[in-house]
Design an enzyme around this catalytic site. Structure first.
Site, PDB file in Angstrom:
ATOM      1  N   ASP A   1       0.936  -1.084   0.063  1.00  0.00           N
ATOM      2  CA  ASP A   1      -0.103  -0.082  -0.082  1.00  0.00           C
ATOM      3  C   ASP A   1       0.851   1.041  -0.030  1.00  0.00           C
ATOM      4  O   ASP A   1       2.093   1.129   0.438  1.00  0.00           O
ATOM      5  CB  ASP A   1      -0.630   0.094   1.370  1.00  0.00           C
ATOM      6  CG  ASP A   1      -1.635   1.166   1.636  1.00  0.00           C
ATOM      7  OD1 ASP A   1      -2.225   1.814   0.610  1.00  0.00           O
ATOM      8  OD2 ASP A   1      -1.522   1.700   2.769  1.00  0.00           O
TER       9      ASP A   1
ATOM     10  N   ASP B   1      -1.366  -0.918   6.191  1.00  0.00           N
ATOM     11  CA  ASP B   1      -1.641  -0.419   7.563  1.00  0.00           C
ATOM     12  C   ASP B   1      -3.438   0.063   7.784  1.00  0.00           C
ATOM     13  O   ASP B   1      -3.654  -0.183   8.791  1.00  0.00           O
ATOM     14  CB  ASP B   1      -0.962   0.827   7.676  1.00  0.00           C
ATOM     15  CG  ASP B   1      -1.521   2.333   6.765  1.00  0.00           C
ATOM     16  OD1 ASP B   1      -1.721   1.911   5.644  1.00  0.00           O
ATOM     17  OD2 ASP B   1      -1.361   3.042   7.507  1.00  0.00           O
TER      18      ASP B   1
HETATM   19  P1  ADP Z   1      -3.962   4.882   0.015  1.00  0.00           P
HETATM   20  O1  ADP Z   1      -4.559   3.616  -0.901  1.00  0.00           O
HETATM   21  O2  ADP Z   1      -2.994   5.411  -0.638  1.00  0.00           O
HETATM   22  O3  ADP Z   1      -4.136   4.678   1.369  1.00  0.00           O
HETATM   23  P2  ADP Z   1      -6.903   5.952   0.306  1.00  0.00           P
HETATM   24  O4  ADP Z   1      -7.708   4.804  -0.443  1.00  0.00           O
HETATM   25  O5  ADP Z   1      -6.951   6.082   1.568  1.00  0.00           O
HETATM   26  O6  ADP Z   1      -5.315   5.927  -0.265  1.00  0.00           O
HETATM   27  O7  ADP Z   1      -7.237   7.315  -0.300  1.00  0.00           O
HETATM   28  C1  ADP Z   1      -7.446   7.616  -1.781  1.00  0.00           C
HETATM   29  C2  ADP Z   1      -7.541   9.014  -2.048  1.00  0.00           C
HETATM   30  O8  ADP Z   1      -8.910   9.341  -1.681  1.00  0.00           O
HETATM   31  C3  ADP Z   1      -6.703   9.756  -1.399  1.00  0.00           C
HETATM   32  O9  ADP Z   1      -5.383  10.265  -2.128  1.00  0.00           O
HETATM   33  C4  ADP Z   1      -7.402  11.283  -1.433  1.00  0.00           C
HETATM   34  O10 ADP Z   1      -7.583  11.713  -2.596  1.00  0.00           O
HETATM   35  C5  ADP Z   1      -9.089  10.833  -1.072  1.00  0.00           C
HETATM   36  N1  ADP Z   1      -9.322  10.764   0.283  1.00  0.00           N
HETATM   37  C6  ADP Z   1      -9.297   9.868   1.034  1.00  0.00           C
HETATM   38  N2  ADP Z   1      -9.682  10.010   2.233  1.00  0.00           N
HETATM   39  C7  ADP Z   1      -9.654  11.435   2.354  1.00  0.00           C
HETATM   40  C8  ADP Z   1      -9.975  12.609   3.205  1.00  0.00           C
HETATM   41  N3  ADP Z   1     -10.506  12.270   4.435  1.00  0.00           N
HETATM   42  N4  ADP Z   1      -9.920  13.946   2.756  1.00  0.00           N
HETATM   43  C9  ADP Z   1      -9.568  14.228   1.529  1.00  0.00           C
HETATM   44  N5  ADP Z   1      -9.340  13.316   0.531  1.00  0.00           N
HETATM   45  C10 ADP Z   1      -9.469  12.030   1.063  1.00  0.00           C
HETATM   46 MG    MG Z   2      -3.127   3.085   3.463  1.00  0.00          MG
END
Ligand code: ADP
Ligand code: MG
Length: 314
Positions: free
Chosen positions: A38, A259
């Site tokens: 991730d 994580d």
């Molecule tokens: P990763 O797989 O890298 O951990 P996530 O699936 O958690 O990423 O989030 C993907 C995208 O969704 C982020 O890069 C962001 O653009 C958007 N995003 C998710 N949660 C939030 C939040 N609380 N505020 C703003 N943008 C968010």
């Molecule tokens: Mg993550």
């Protein structure tokens, strides 16, 4: 390997902060062909910080930051913490409102007094958050979130986001009452050991792959920085598990390192699920390994330990 060897290996792991949930998990790790990482909080530190904030609607920058922080107040995402922290510093660093004495009030108290009330909050996985503030709909998240809500993104805002992404940063957009207000740029640096571990895995004949919910341009920049050639962007939580199942089709043994809550379906789908660091409880539950020190070197420690226990000493 004898039961004693397994017990010894489990103990060695525990001494390194590598918790192994059973002999089967220990055995599977020796044959890992792919390690899926991730991005946020796994390859990166998960300590995001705001590097830029720009308004495109004529709203005051301070009001924009207040709106963004208020909308993010109920989110547990690392991005949310960064946005709230930045707004707090913008408003209160060296200029606490009159009548308030710093030192008596905790940062949390100041923040809760400053934030606007947000109603009907919801987090949209892989997208962002939405809520009502002053009776108007507020959206904070990526392009997809705004597009799905029919918010037009002006060209200058789009180019600002692109520029952030080309520099490995994430652009967070905010819309108020159907109109784009501004963009916040967030950086989340790689863990110090990330590229060494990626290189080490390749030398062991293990192929590293990055999956992320973040956009493809940021993903590409981060993957390049860390030395991963194979990466998948804009992957929804269920999609991460799907990536794993596809790789498993030819019998390959797949490990997943993650994580977040988002990562638990993938951790469960992997042959070897590794929850890293102060991961969420649900991620830890879904995993076969827990890497307590939040250090990616322990991915190599875990594979090594399995190889030494099962293949070399037979
Ligand atoms: P990763 O797989 O890298 O951990 P996530 O699936 O958690 O990423 O989030 C993907 C995208 O969704 C982020 O890069 C962001 O653009 C958007 N995003 C998710 N949660 C939030 C939040 N609380 N505020 C703003 N943008 C968010
Ligand atoms: Mg993550």
């Amino acid at each position: 390997a004898t039961p004693t060897a397994v017990m010894v290996a489990t103990g060695v792991g525990a001494n390194h902060g590598v918790l192994i949930k059973g002999g089967d998990a220990l055995e599977r790790a020796q044959n890992v062909r792919y390690v899926i990482f991730d991005k946020t909080g796994t390859l990166t530190q998960g300590k995001a910080s705001v590097t830029a904030a720009k308004v495109f609607s004529g709203m005051d920058l301070g009001d924009f930051l207040t709106l963004a922080a208020s909308a993010e107040a109920s989110s547990e995402h690392p991005l949310a913490k960064a946005i709230i922290d930045y707004g707090y510093h913008y408003h209160f660093f060296g200029k606490l409102p009159t009548g308030k004495t710093i030192g008596k009030q905790s940062k949390e108290d100041v923040i809760s007094e400053w934030l606007l009330e947000a109603m009907d909050f919801s987090a949209i996985p892989g997208r962002g958050v939405q809520c009502l503030i002053n009776g108007k709909k507020v959206l904070v998240g990526n392009r997809n979130l705004l597009m799905e809500n029919n918010v037009m993104i002006p060209m200058e805002a789009e180019s600002f986001v692109v520029e952030l992404e080309l520099n490995a940063k994430t652009g967070i957009l905010l819309a108020y009452d159907g109109t784009l207000v501004g963009v916040i740029g967030v950086a989340d640096p790689l863990k110090r050991e990330a590229s060494v571990v990626v290189e080490g895995l390749k030398k062991m004949g293990v192929q590293p792959i990055m999956v992320t919910g973040d956009n493809w341009r940021t993903a590409r920049a981060v993957a390049k920085e860390v030395g991963i050639e194979d990466w998948r962007a804009e992957v929804m939580p269920a999609g991460k598990a799907e990536v794993i199942r596809t790789l498993q089709k030819d019998g390959s043994v797949v490990a997943m390192v993650g994580d977040g809550i988002n990562d638990s379906p993938a951790l469960a789908a992997a042959d070897v699920g590794m929850a890293i660091g102060a991961g969420t409880d649900i991620a830890i539950e879904a995993a076969d390994y827990v890497l307590m020190k939040n250090n990616l070197e322990d991915v190599i420690t875990a594979i090594d330990l399995s190889r030494k226990t099962f293949s070399r000493i037979r």
